[in-house]
Structures are given as structure tokens and as C-alpha cells.
Design a protein around this motif. Structure first.
Motif, PDB file in Angstrom:
ATOM      1  N   GLU A 129      11.543  -7.943  -5.631  1.00 28.33           N
ATOM      2  CA  GLU A 129      10.663  -8.859  -4.892  1.00 28.33           C
ATOM      3  C   GLU A 129       9.614  -9.489  -5.787  1.00 28.33           C
ATOM      4  OE1 GLU A 129       9.039  -6.747  -1.610  1.00 28.33           O
ATOM      5  OE2 GLU A 129      10.978  -6.461  -0.591  1.00 28.33           O
ATOM      6  N   GLY A 130       9.599  -9.115  -7.068  1.00 32.68           N
ATOM      7  CA  GLY A 130       8.659  -9.712  -8.012  1.00 32.68           C
ATOM      8  C   GLY A 130       7.253  -9.173  -7.885  1.00 32.68           C
ATOM      9  N   ILE A 131       7.087  -8.020  -7.292  1.00 31.83           N
ATOM     10  CA  ILE A 131       5.752  -7.412  -7.117  1.00 31.83           C
ATOM     11  C   ILE A 131       5.372  -6.669  -8.392  1.00 31.83           C
ATOM     12  CG2 ILE A 131       4.440  -5.701  -5.808  1.00 31.83           C
ATOM     13  CD1 ILE A 131       6.126  -6.481  -3.378  1.00 31.83           C
ATOM     14  N   GLU A 132       4.170  -6.915  -8.930  1.00 32.72           N
ATOM     15  CA  GLU A 132       3.724  -6.315 -10.178  1.00 32.72           C
ATOM     16  C   GLU A 132       2.657  -5.255  -9.965  1.00 32.72           C
ATOM     17  OE1 GLU A 132       2.462  -9.461 -12.707  1.00 32.72           O
ATOM     18  OE2 GLU A 132       4.460 -10.378 -12.858  1.00 32.72           O
ATOM     19  N   TYR A 133       1.944  -5.341  -8.844  1.00 30.98           N
ATOM     20  CA  TYR A 133       0.866  -4.389  -8.597  1.00 30.98           C
ATOM     21  C   TYR A 133       1.000  -3.805  -7.198  1.00 30.98           C
ATOM     22  CZ  TYR A 133      -1.258  -6.551 -12.687  1.00 30.98           C
ATOM     23  OH  TYR A 133      -1.479  -7.017 -13.945  1.00 30.98           O
ATOM     24  N   VAL A 134       0.531  -2.573  -7.064  1.00 34.82           N
ATOM     25  CA  VAL A 134       0.509  -1.901  -5.767  1.00 34.82           C
ATOM     26  C   VAL A 134      -0.865  -1.270  -5.580  1.00 34.82           C
ATOM     27  CG1 VAL A 134       2.987  -1.443  -5.726  1.00 34.82           C
ATOM     28  CG2 VAL A 134       1.431   0.248  -6.712  1.00 34.82           C
ATOM     29  N   ALA A 135      -1.227  -1.048  -4.327  1.00 33.97           N
ATOM     30  CA  ALA A 135      -2.485  -0.391  -3.996  1.00 33.97           C
ATOM     31  C   ALA A 135      -2.202   1.054  -3.626  1.00 33.97           C
ATOM     32  CB  ALA A 135      -3.175  -1.124  -2.854  1.00 33.97           C
ATOM     33  N   VAL A 136      -2.862   1.959  -4.301  1.00 37.72           N
ATOM     34  CA  VAL A 136      -2.682   3.393  -4.027  1.00 37.72           C
ATOM     35  C   VAL A 136      -3.919   3.872  -3.301  1.00 37.72           C
ATOM     36  CG1 VAL A 136      -2.371   5.678  -5.035  1.00 37.72           C
ATOM     37  CG2 VAL A 136      -1.220   3.696  -6.043  1.00 37.72           C
TER      38      VAL A 136
ATOM     39  N   VAL B  40     -10.286   5.716  -0.494  1.00 41.63           N
ATOM     40  CA  VAL B  40     -10.399   4.890  -1.682  1.00 41.63           C
ATOM     41  C   VAL B  40      -9.053   4.259  -1.990  1.00 41.63           C
ATOM     42  CG1 VAL B  40     -10.979   4.837  -4.144  1.00 41.63           C
ATOM     43  CG2 VAL B  40     -12.232   6.364  -2.597  1.00 41.63           C
ATOM     44  N   SER B  41      -9.097   2.939  -2.319  1.00 42.54           N
ATOM     45  CA  SER B  41      -7.882   2.228  -2.695  1.00 42.54           C
ATOM     46  C   SER B  41      -8.051   1.708  -4.110  1.00 42.54           C
ATOM     47  CB  SER B  41      -7.629   1.061  -1.737  1.00 42.54           C
ATOM     48  OG  SER B  41      -6.554   0.307  -2.189  1.00 42.54           O
ATOM     49  N   GLN B  42      -7.048   1.922  -4.921  1.00 41.96           N
ATOM     50  CA  GLN B  42      -7.094   1.491  -6.308  1.00 41.96           C
ATOM     51  C   GLN B  42      -5.786   0.813  -6.661  1.00 41.96           C
ATOM     52  OE1 GLN B  42      -8.159   4.615  -9.039  1.00 41.96           O
ATOM     53  NE2 GLN B  42      -7.994   3.319 -10.870  1.00 41.96           N
ATOM     54  N   THR B  43      -5.892  -0.278  -7.437  1.00 40.75           N
ATOM     55  CA  THR B  43      -4.719  -1.040  -7.821  1.00 40.75           C
ATOM     56  C   THR B  43      -4.126  -0.519  -9.118  1.00 40.75           C
ATOM     57  OG1 THR B  43      -5.609  -3.018  -6.749  1.00 40.75           O
ATOM     58  CG2 THR B  43      -3.869  -3.352  -8.380  1.00 40.75           C
ATOM     59  N   TYR B  44      -2.805  -0.392  -9.109  1.00 46.95           N
ATOM     60  CA  TYR B  44      -2.090   0.058 -10.303  1.00 46.95           C
ATOM     61  C   TYR B  44      -0.968  -0.926 -10.588  1.00 46.95           C
ATOM     62  CZ  TYR B  44      -4.390   4.636  -9.935  1.00 46.95           C
ATOM     63  OH  TYR B  44      -5.312   5.642  -9.875  1.00 46.95           O
ATOM     64  N   SER B  45      -0.699  -1.088 -11.892  1.00 50.87           N
ATOM     65  CA  SER B  45       0.452  -1.869 -12.289  1.00 50.87           C
ATOM     66  C   SER B  45       1.716  -1.075 -12.017  1.00 50.87           C
ATOM     67  CB  SER B  45       0.355  -2.227 -13.776  1.00 50.87           C
ATOM     68  OG  SER B  45       1.570  -2.801 -14.212  1.00 50.87           O
ATOM     69  N   LEU B  46       2.764  -1.815 -11.661  1.00 52.73           N
ATOM     70  CA  LEU B  46       4.018  -1.127 -11.372  1.00 52.73           C
ATOM     71  C   LEU B  46       4.531  -0.390 -12.601  1.00 52.73           C
ATOM     72  CD1 LEU B  46       5.942  -0.775  -8.964  1.00 52.73           C
ATOM     73  CD2 LEU B  46       7.266  -2.712  -9.818  1.00 52.73           C
ATOM     74  N   ARG B  47       4.107  -0.838 -13.803  1.00 51.28           N
ATOM     75  CA  ARG B  47       4.540  -0.166 -15.034  1.00 51.28           C
ATOM     76  C   ARG B  47       3.901   1.210 -15.185  1.00 51.28           C
ATOM     77  NH1 ARG B  47       3.768  -5.499 -16.987  1.00 51.28           N
ATOM     78  NH2 ARG B  47       1.676  -4.935 -17.759  1.00 51.28           N
TER      79      ARG B  47
ATOM     80  N   CYS C 145       0.832  -1.210   0.000  1.00 47.40           N
ATOM     81  CA  CYS C 145       0.000   0.000   0.000  1.00 47.40           C
ATOM     82  C   CYS C 145       0.866   1.261   0.000  1.00 47.40           C
ATOM     83  CB  CYS C 145      -0.912   0.006   1.231  1.00 47.40           C
ATOM     84  SG  CYS C 145      -2.113  -1.349   1.220  1.00 47.40           S
ATOM     85  N   PHE C 146       0.435   2.251  -0.801  1.00 46.33           N
ATOM     86  CA  PHE C 146       1.105   3.556  -0.860  1.00 46.33           C
ATOM     87  C   PHE C 146       0.066   4.654  -0.722  1.00 46.33           C
ATOM     88  CE2 PHE C 146       4.130   0.739  -2.784  1.00 46.33           C
ATOM     89  CZ  PHE C 146       5.383   1.286  -2.515  1.00 46.33           C
ATOM     90  N   MET C 147       0.388   5.672   0.010  1.00 46.03           N
ATOM     91  CA  MET C 147      -0.482   6.844   0.134  1.00 46.03           C
ATOM     92  C   MET C 147      -0.157   7.829  -0.991  1.00 46.03           C
ATOM     93  SD  MET C 147      -0.706   7.562   4.224  1.00 46.03           S
ATOM     94  CE  MET C 147       1.059   7.748   4.386  1.00 46.03           C
ATOM     95  N   PHE C 148      -1.235   8.316  -1.635  1.00 45.55           N
ATOM     96  CA  PHE C 148      -1.046   9.291  -2.725  1.00 45.55           C
ATOM     97  C   PHE C 148      -1.154  10.694  -2.155  1.00 45.55           C
ATOM     98  CE2 PHE C 148      -2.934  11.970  -6.146  1.00 45.55           C
ATOM     99  CZ  PHE C 148      -1.846  11.946  -7.008  1.00 45.55           C
ATOM    100  N   VAL C 149      -0.081  11.440  -2.317  1.00 46.68           N
ATOM    101  CA  VAL C 149      -0.042  12.840  -1.861  1.00 46.68           C
ATOM    102  C   VAL C 149      -0.046  13.721  -3.117  1.00 46.68           C
ATOM    103  CG1 VAL C 149       1.184  14.560  -0.519  1.00 46.68           C
ATOM    104  CG2 VAL C 149       1.264  12.147   0.163  1.00 46.68           C
TER     105      VAL C 149
END
Length: 629
Positions: free
Chosen positions: A103-110, A115-122, A78-82
Motif C-alpha cells: 500500500e506504499g505506507i512508510e510510517y505507522v503509529a505505535v 502515548v502514540s509514537q511514529t516509527y518507520s516501517l524499516r 495504528c498498532f497497539m504495542f503489547v
């Protein structure tokens, strides 16, 4: 007298209670109620195991770790969007993005507000990539939300089930001889956990403890019955009972500590200590019976009890058979060697006989057998310790006491040479008689060497020490002369105690005349006329209570009487031996000894043979005649 007997019985009872209590407390199964020991890849050595109650099958720690890794990979960091400007792209530090990629992580939650939304690391840029794309610098607006990420991870871990299926009552778990694989080991571990956690198991443990205590008490009862029937003298000896209990306690405690707190082999415990130590002080049968008793007690706690009982009993028999009267330290080394050979042969034969394969032999056990043999050799120090602690007498000490170059015997030979030679002759007679009837020959020989040491105080009053034919006793009244002669018993006890001789040897000094009369002086007093008090001529010692003490009394009497014979013929010697022994029997001197009629006849025969051999006539050597005559 009654109070003394009561005290002895109380002490024996306390020793037995301590043994039972310590055994009940130390047995490893009382702590876990699961007494099976097994290895993955090895055959199951016990009988078929069936579930007594329903219990869940818990996942192994490896399984749980794998599942945790799988579910944690599904948790998006999880990351907080500022937001620092409208329509700003998602930007995180280059170091954070590189770490996620490693670590092989492809998606993160912003997370934006609630509200939480999933984004691709790309879809997420670094400051450098944003500058290239937009042509201007863009500040980092994604900050790691560690607290939320950790909370999500803990939630998914808590949702992982710790069990995988259920074993139902009556369901077979494993048969004897089956190989324990990972799956079965997992079920067995689950059963052990169920034993520890299930309330019904507590009731089972109570019954288990009750049954096992009963088994221990029955084993001790059988050993006590053996002593009472076949070794009454040991049964009446509190010291011996405590010694037997202490030996068993030591082996039981060592075994239970090893089973409860280590994964070492049971073969490291030197169970042959019991037959070796007991045989050093007592007889072979008692040593073997106590060994078997202890092994049977431990069989309800050790893994694979049949193998344990079979091997240990056979090793105990080898130990007893190879160790007779241990008069040299080398004998203990030889016994340890035979014990090692016995372990190797019996263990190998047992494994081959039960599994039919060499692959089931654990080669480490041979190392344990070697260590065990070394520990058996170390029991030499325990022999000395128990000898001092319980005032026992080992054959090694007896051999040391028979050294005629010891200070006390050298003093005896110097001050009373005739009495010393008499003692040597008596020791030869007594030792041979003891051998013939199966008594302790080394013990009676030692007692014979010291039985007359009291004569050192007044050596000149005894005929065997009178070189010039002058006998000062003839100048005394019969009562005075008898008093001087009888004093050598009490003087001997004083000298023995002053030189710290064992009590067993002191007993020989006290009993070698029993309560007999100094018949020479008594008869003289009677022939002189007047009133004669028999008590003035009777030894105030105690009657013999052992076969060895009785043999010494007879040997002392016949050897002394043999010196007064004018002619050494078979008829005169036979008559003298029979007369002396019959007189002692009539006086009741052997009424408290366990000698049988057969023993008495054998002793008479030995004395007659040995006296004739010791005093045989030699051929007169011819002289050279003068040829001039």
C-alpha cells in the motif's frame, strides 16, 4: 336542453382543468427548478446565464475522491504495542508488513498506553527478521488497532471542505455558444444543488409554477378561441374537445416522463402523432393549430425551446401537407418518410445555421428521427383505438364502408336493385359537388350509398324497383301511400343500427329528406278534395346540419326527379335542378347548414353538368341493309 348544455360545458371544463393540472404536475422543472440540459464538451445552447443569488461551488465527486485519497495517505495506521519482555524490538506479522509495503505506507503509529509514537516501517521487524538479528525467537507485539485507524480516517475526511469558492449574485456563469468544460459543469451542478436546497428558491418555484400555468391556460384559450370562431361545430361537440385534450395530455406526459427520468433525446417523442391523428378525423387546419398549441405548451419545459419549437412546427406542417384523406395504409408510411426527411433537413440546417460547424451535429439524433418515423407508422393502431373510443370516423373506415361487396350493400342490391342503382347515381353526384366546394367527398359518397337502405323492407312500393309496371301504392289512399314511403327513413335507421353503421352515416339516413313533404301524394290528396292534414305527408326526420348532409338531400331529390323527365335537354335539366333546389330552400331545409350562396351555385352547376353527362343521348347505330332489296 339547458341541463344538457350545462353538462357539456362542465365536461369541457373538466377536460381543460385535467390538462392544465397534469401539465403543471408533470413539468420536470417543478421538481428541480433547474431546466437546463447540457453536456461537457458541447456548446451552451441557452442565453447568457447569470447567478440570481450567491451560492457555493461544490467540488465534484472526482475532486473529493482525489482529496480523500491524498489525506488518507497521510493517516498512519495504528498498532497497539503489547510488551511481552523488557526492551523487546517492535515485531509485527510478515503478512501485515507485506500488506503495508504494498500500500506504499512508510510510517505507522505505535500506541503504548496513552502515548502514540511514529516509527518507520524499516524499524519494525518480522518474527523471522528478529530471530536472525537476536538469535532467538521473538513474539509478535504489534497488533493492528483498526478502530483507532478508522476513527482517524473519518476525522480527516470530515475536515475536507465540500466547496471551492463562491459565485456571487450577478456573476456571469456562461454565455450562449461557450463550450461547457469541467469547471463550468461543476458550477452548473452547484447551481442546481443550490436551487434544491436554498429556501429562497421555493418562493421562486411558486412564481415559476404560477407563470407556467398561466402560459398553459393562455395556449388553451387561444385554441378554444380558434374552435369557437372557425370551428363552431367542433366547439359544441364535447366528444371532440375531450379527444383534443387527451391527445395533448398523452404527448405532454410522455415528454415530461422522458425529461424527468431519462437522459434520452426529446426527438424520440412522436409529436407528429397530433397532426396525423387529428387530420385522420378532422380537417388539416385544426390538426395544425392543436399541434402548435401543444408544442408551445411544451416549449417552457424542454431544453433549447427555440430549436424545439422551430423543428416541431415545421415537421407538423409537413405531416399535415403530406396526409390528406388517408384512404390507404401506405399513405401513413409515406407521411412517416416525409417526416423523417423533414427532421433530418431542418435539424441539420438549424445546427449549421446556429453554430457554423458540422462537429456540433449529434449523429445519434438521426437514429432518433428514424425511430420517431417508425412510431408515426404505429399511429395506425391509435387511429382504430380512438375511432372506437370516441365514435369517430376515419377515411379508412369510410373506404371499407363504400365496398359494394359488403354484405349489407349486396343485400341492398339484391332486394332493391333500382334503389341501389339510384344510390350509386346519387353518390356520384354528391361526391363531385362536395369536391367542388371543399366538403368531405368520401363521407358524402358513403352516406349516399346507404341513405335508402330502408327501402329493402318494402322494395316493391318504390317505382325504381317495379319491373312489371304494377304500383301497389295506387291501390292505397294518399295518406296510406305516404306513410309507406316515409317509413323507409325509420326502417333505414333500424337497419343501419342493426349492422352497427357509424352514427355519422345514420345521420345521413335521417336527414336526406329532412322535414319535406311527400309532394306527389300530398298534391293528389289536395286534388281529391276534402280536408287534408299536412302532417300526414311530412317526413318526421331532422333537417341537415352539415354541408355534406345538405348536398346529399339535393342530389337525392334531383336524381330522382331527373328520371321523370321526358326530354333530356340542357334547358329541361337546368330548369328541373333549379326548381327542386329552390323548393327545398323555400321549405327551409338548409336553414341549419353552413352552405354559402357561392356553394349553392356551385352545387347547382355540378348537378346540371353531371346529369347531362350521365343521361346523354347516344348515336343510333345503323343496320346493314339487305343487298337483295
Amino acid at each position: 336542453m339547458k341541463n344538457k348544455e350545462l353538462t357539456k360545458n362542465i365536461l369541457k371544463g373538466v377536460a381543460a382543468v385535467v390538462l392544465v393540472t397534469l401539465t403543471a404536475y408533470m413539468f420536470p422543472r417543478y421538481q428541480h427548478s433547474f431546466a437546463y440540459r447540457y453536456e461537457v464538451g458541447k456548446p451552451w445552447r441557452y442565453d447568457r446565464l447569470v447567478a440570481d443569488f450567491d451560492f457555493p461551488v461544490y467540488k465534484s465527486q472526482e475532486q473529493l475522491n482525489r482529496e480523500q485519497e491524498e489525506v488518507l495517505r497521510e493517516v498512519e495506521p495504528c498498532f497497539m504495542f503489547v510488551e511481552n519482555r523488557p526492551h523487546s524490538p517492535l515485531v509485527m506479522s510478515a503478512q501485515e508488513r507485506d500488506r503495508l509495503q504494498e500500500e506504499g505506507i512508510e510510517y505507522v503509529a505505535v500506541v503504548t498506553g496513552q502515548v502514540s509514537q511514529t516509527y518507520s516501517l524499516r524499524q519494525i521487524l518480522t518474527p523471522k527478521a528478529a530471530y536472525v538479528a537476536l538469535g532467538e525467537e521473538v513474539e509478535i507485539n504489534l497488533i493492528p488497532d483498526t478502530a483507532t485507524t478508522n476513527q482517524l480516517r473519518q476525522d480527516v475526511i470530515r475536515n475536507i471542505s465540500l466547496t471551492r469558492g463562491v459565485v456571487q449574485t450577478g456573476e456571469k456563469i456562461i454565455d450562449k455558444g461557450d463550450i461547457v468544460d469541467e469547471h463550468v459543469a461543476n458550477i452548473l451542478n452547484s447551481l442546481q444543488l443550490a436551487y434544491e436546497k436554498n429556501h429562497s428558491t421555493k418562493r421562486l418555484s411558486t412564481w415559476s409554477i404560477t407563470g407556467e400555468v398561466a402560459v398553459v391556460m393562455l395556449c388553451l384559450l387561444m385554441f378554444g378561441l380558434y374552435l369557437f370562431v372557425f370551428r363552431k361545430q367542433l366547439w359544441d361537440d364535447t366528444k371532440s374537445i375531450i379527444f383534443f385534450c387527451l391527445l395533448s395530455i398523452i404527448l405532454i406526459v410522455l415528454t415530461c416522463l422522458l425529461l424527468r427520468y431519462t437522459s434520452l433525446s426529446i426527438y424520440l417523442i412522436p409529436f407528429a402523432w397530433i397532426p396525423v391523428l387529428v387530420r385522420s378525423f378532422y380537417d388539416a387546419r385544426t390538426a395544425l393549430v392543436l399541434h402548435i398549441t401543444t408544442i408551445l405548451i411544451l416549449s417552457i419545459a424542454v431544453p433549447d425551446s427555440f430549436e424545439f419549437v422551430l423543428i416541431q412546427i415545421m415537421v407538423g406542417m409537413v405531416a399535415v401537407s403530406s396526409l390528406k384523406e388517408m384512404t390507404q395504409r401506405a399513405q401513413l408510411v409515406h407521411t412517416a418518410g416525409w417526416i423523417f426527411v423533414a427532421y433530418v433537413v431542418i435539424y441539420t440546417a438549424f445546427v449549421l445555421g446556429t453554430t457554423g460547424s458540422l462537429h456540433n451535429i449529434n449523429p445519434w439524433n438521426y437514429l432518433y428521427f428514424a425511430i420517431n418515423a417508425v412510431l408515426i407508422i404505429g399511429s395506425y393502431g391509435l387511429i382504430y383505438l380512438f375511432e372506437r373510443l370516441f365514435h369517430l370516423l376515419s377515411p379508412i373506415t369510410l373506404v371499407e364502408l363504400t365496398d359494394i361487396n359488403s354484405s349489407l350493400l349486396l343485400e341492398f342490391a339484391e332486394k332493391a336493385p333500382g334503389s341501389f342503382q339510384h344510390s350509386m347515381q346519387v353518390s356520384t353526384l354528391a361526391m363531385e359537388a362536395a369536391k367542388r366546394i371543399g366538403a368531405k367527398s368520401l363521407l358524402v359518397r358513403t352516406g349516399a350509398l346507404y341513405h335508402d337502405i330502408g327501402k329493402m323492407n318494402n322494395a316493391a312500393y318504390f317505382t325504381e324497383n317495379q319491373q312489371d309496371g304494377v304500383n301497389p301504392l295506387l291501390d292505397m289512399t294518399p295518406q296510406e301511400a305516404a306513410k309507406v314511403v316515409m317509413a323507409h327513413v325509420t326502417d333505414g335507421v333500424i337497419i343501419a343500427n342493426a349492422h352497427h353503421l357509424p352514427q355519422v352515416i345514420v345521420n345521413f339516413i335521417q336527414t336526406h329528406h329532412g322535414t319535406s313533404l311527400t309532394r306527389y301524394f300530398y298534391n293528389t290528396a289536395v286534388n281529391n278534395g276534402g280536408k287534408v292534414n299536412e302532417a300526414d305527408f311530412r317526413y318526421s326526420g331532422i333537417k341537415p346540419t352539415t354541408r355534406e348532409a345538405a348536398i346529399l338531400m339535393m342530389a337525392d331529390a334531383v336524381e330522382a326527379r331527373s328520371r321523370s323527365l321526358k326530354d333530356y335537354t340542357e334547358e329541361s335539366v337546368n330548369a328541373m335542378v333549379d326548381d327542386m333546389i329552390d323548393m327545398q330552400i323555400r321549405e327551409g331545409q338548409f336553414s341549419e347548414t353552413p352552405l354559402s350562396f357561392r356553394d349553392m351555385e356551385t352545387i347547382r352547376k355540378v348537378f346540371k353538368e353531371r346529369l347531362l353527362a350521365m343521361n346523354h343521348h347516344r348515336v343510333k347505330y345503323p343496320t346493314i341493309q339487305d343487298s337483295n332489296q
